[in-house]
Design a protein around this motif. Structure first.
Motif, PDB file in Angstrom:
ATOM      1  N   LEU A   6      -1.959   8.970  -9.433  1.00 23.26           N
ATOM      2  CA  LEU A   6      -0.765   8.549  -8.724  1.00 23.26           C
ATOM      3  C   LEU A   6       0.207   7.931  -9.721  1.00 23.26           C
ATOM      4  CD1 LEU A   6       0.523   8.188  -5.884  1.00 23.26           C
ATOM      5  CD2 LEU A   6      -0.401   5.871  -5.929  1.00 23.26           C
TER       6      LEU A   6
ATOM      7  N   THR B 172       0.823  -1.213   0.000  1.00 25.08           N
ATOM      8  CA  THR B 172       0.000   0.000   0.000  1.00 25.08           C
ATOM      9  C   THR B 172       0.853   1.257   0.000  1.00 25.08           C
ATOM     10  OG1 THR B 172      -0.104   0.049   2.410  1.00 25.08           O
ATOM     11  CG2 THR B 172      -1.912  -1.062   1.275  1.00 25.08           C
TER      12      THR B 172
ATOM     13  N   ASP C 150      -4.482  -3.326  -6.536  1.00 27.40           N
ATOM     14  CA  ASP C 150      -5.446  -2.618  -7.367  1.00 27.40           C
ATOM     15  C   ASP C 150      -4.779  -1.781  -8.448  1.00 27.40           C
ATOM     16  OD1 ASP C 150      -7.423  -3.568  -5.672  1.00 27.40           O
ATOM     17  OD2 ASP C 150      -7.290  -1.820  -4.370  1.00 27.40           O
ATOM     18  N   SER C 151      -3.483  -1.622  -8.371  1.00 23.90           N
ATOM     19  CA  SER C 151      -2.812  -0.630  -9.204  1.00 23.90           C
ATOM     20  C   SER C 151      -2.386  -1.135 -10.569  1.00 23.90           C
ATOM     21  CB  SER C 151      -1.575  -0.108  -8.483  1.00 23.90           C
ATOM     22  OG  SER C 151      -0.589  -1.124  -8.446  1.00 23.90           O
TER      23      SER C 151
ATOM     24  N   THR D 197      -5.574   3.069 -10.847  1.00 24.69           N
ATOM     25  CA  THR D 197      -6.708   3.277  -9.949  1.00 24.69           C
ATOM     26  C   THR D 197      -6.780   4.737  -9.566  1.00 24.69           C
ATOM     27  OG1 THR D 197      -7.785   2.463  -7.944  1.00 24.69           O
ATOM     28  CG2 THR D 197      -5.410   2.772  -7.831  1.00 24.69           C
ATOM     29  N   SER D 198      -7.920   5.184  -9.118  1.00 23.00           N
ATOM     30  CA  SER D 198      -8.063   6.585  -8.733  1.00 23.00           C
ATOM     31  C   SER D 198      -8.060   6.700  -7.220  1.00 23.00           C
ATOM     32  CB  SER D 198      -9.357   7.165  -9.302  1.00 23.00           C
ATOM     33  OG  SER D 198     -10.459   6.440  -8.820  1.00 23.00           O
ATOM     34  N   PHE D 199      -7.854   7.921  -6.753  1.00 24.52           N
ATOM     35  CA  PHE D 199      -7.913   8.162  -5.323  1.00 24.52           C
ATOM     36  C   PHE D 199      -9.362   8.006  -4.863  1.00 24.52           C
ATOM     37  CE2 PHE D 199      -3.949  10.259  -6.380  1.00 24.52           C
ATOM     38  CZ  PHE D 199      -3.147   9.884  -5.312  1.00 24.52           C
TER      39      PHE D 199
ATOM     40  N   LYS E 187      -5.393   8.945   2.252  1.00 22.80           N
ATOM     41  CA  LYS E 187      -5.852   8.069   1.173  1.00 22.80           C
ATOM     42  C   LYS E 187      -4.895   6.881   1.082  1.00 22.80           C
ATOM     43  CE  LYS E 187      -8.960  11.081  -0.407  1.00 22.80           C
ATOM     44  NZ  LYS E 187     -10.381  10.891  -0.444  1.00 22.80           N
ATOM     45  N   GLU E 188      -5.464   5.713   0.847  1.00 26.98           N
ATOM     46  CA  GLU E 188      -4.673   4.494   0.726  1.00 26.98           C
ATOM     47  C   GLU E 188      -4.906   3.878  -0.646  1.00 26.98           C
ATOM     48  OE1 GLU E 188      -5.136   0.136   2.582  1.00 26.98           O
ATOM     49  OE2 GLU E 188      -4.666   1.679   4.064  1.00 26.98           O
ATOM     50  N   ILE E 189      -3.808   3.602  -1.339  1.00 25.47           N
ATOM     51  CA  ILE E 189      -3.860   2.946  -2.638  1.00 25.47           C
ATOM     52  C   ILE E 189      -3.174   1.595  -2.478  1.00 25.47           C
ATOM     53  CG2 ILE E 189      -3.171   3.041  -5.053  1.00 25.47           C
ATOM     54  CD1 ILE E 189      -5.149   5.198  -4.388  1.00 25.47           C
TER      55      ILE E 189
END
Length: 128
Positions: free
Chosen positions: A68, A50, A96-97, A77-79, A90-92
Motif C-alpha cells: 500500500l 484506517t 501500524d503504518s 505494513t502488509s495486507f 482489508k483494513e490497514i
C-alpha cells in the motif's frame, strides 16, 4: 522427397531456437514472468485512522505481493491474510503504518504489485 522435408524441419527448428534464445538474451524473457495481476478495488469508510479497501473483481491475489502506498510513501505494513479474494475487505490502520499524515486531507492511495513494480489500483481519497 524425404531429404527436402528433413531440410525444412531443420530450418524450422533453427528459426524457433534462434527466436527463443534471442528473446532471453535481449531481456524480454525476464519481463514475461513479472506481469501485474488484474483486479478491481473500491475504497470505503475511511477515516484518518484506517484505510478500508474491498476487492471487487479479478483474480485471487497473494496478499504478501501487495504494497500500500499513500501519497507515494510505502506503508510499513502488509495486507492481512494469505490471499485476497473478490468480496473481501482489508483494513490497514494508520498507527501500524508508520505514516502520520493521513488526516491531512486528500491523498493518493495505490496498491502496488511488488514483484512487477506496477500499480494495480490508484485513487485519490479525502481523509479529513
Amino acid at each position: 522427397m524425404s531429404p527436402v522435408i528433413g531440410v525444412i524441419l531443420m530450418v524450422a527448428i533453427t528459426v524457433i531456437l534462434a527466436a527463443v534464445i534471442g528473446t532471453f538474451v535481449l531481456g524480454l524473457g525476464d519481463q514475461l514472468g513479472d506481469t501485474a495481476p488484474q483486479a478491481t478495488f473500491t475504497i470505503d469508510d475511511n477515516s484518518s485512522q484506517t484505510i478500508n479497501i474491498t476487492k471487487t473483481g479479478g483474480q485471487s491475489l497473494e496478499a504478501g505481493d501487495l504494497v500500500l502506498s499513500v501519497d507515494g510513501e510505502r506503508v510499513n505494513t502488509s495486507f492481512p491474510g494469505d490471499t485476497w479474494e473478490t468480496g473481501e475487505r482489508k483494513e490497514i490502520g494508520n498507527g501500524d503504518s508508520g505514516l502520520s499524515d493521513w488526516d491531512s486531507g486528500e491523498a493518493t492511495v495505490r496498491i502496488i504489485h511488488d514483484p512487477s513494480g506496477n500499480a494495480i489500483f490508484e485513487r485519490t481519497w479525502d481523509f479529513s
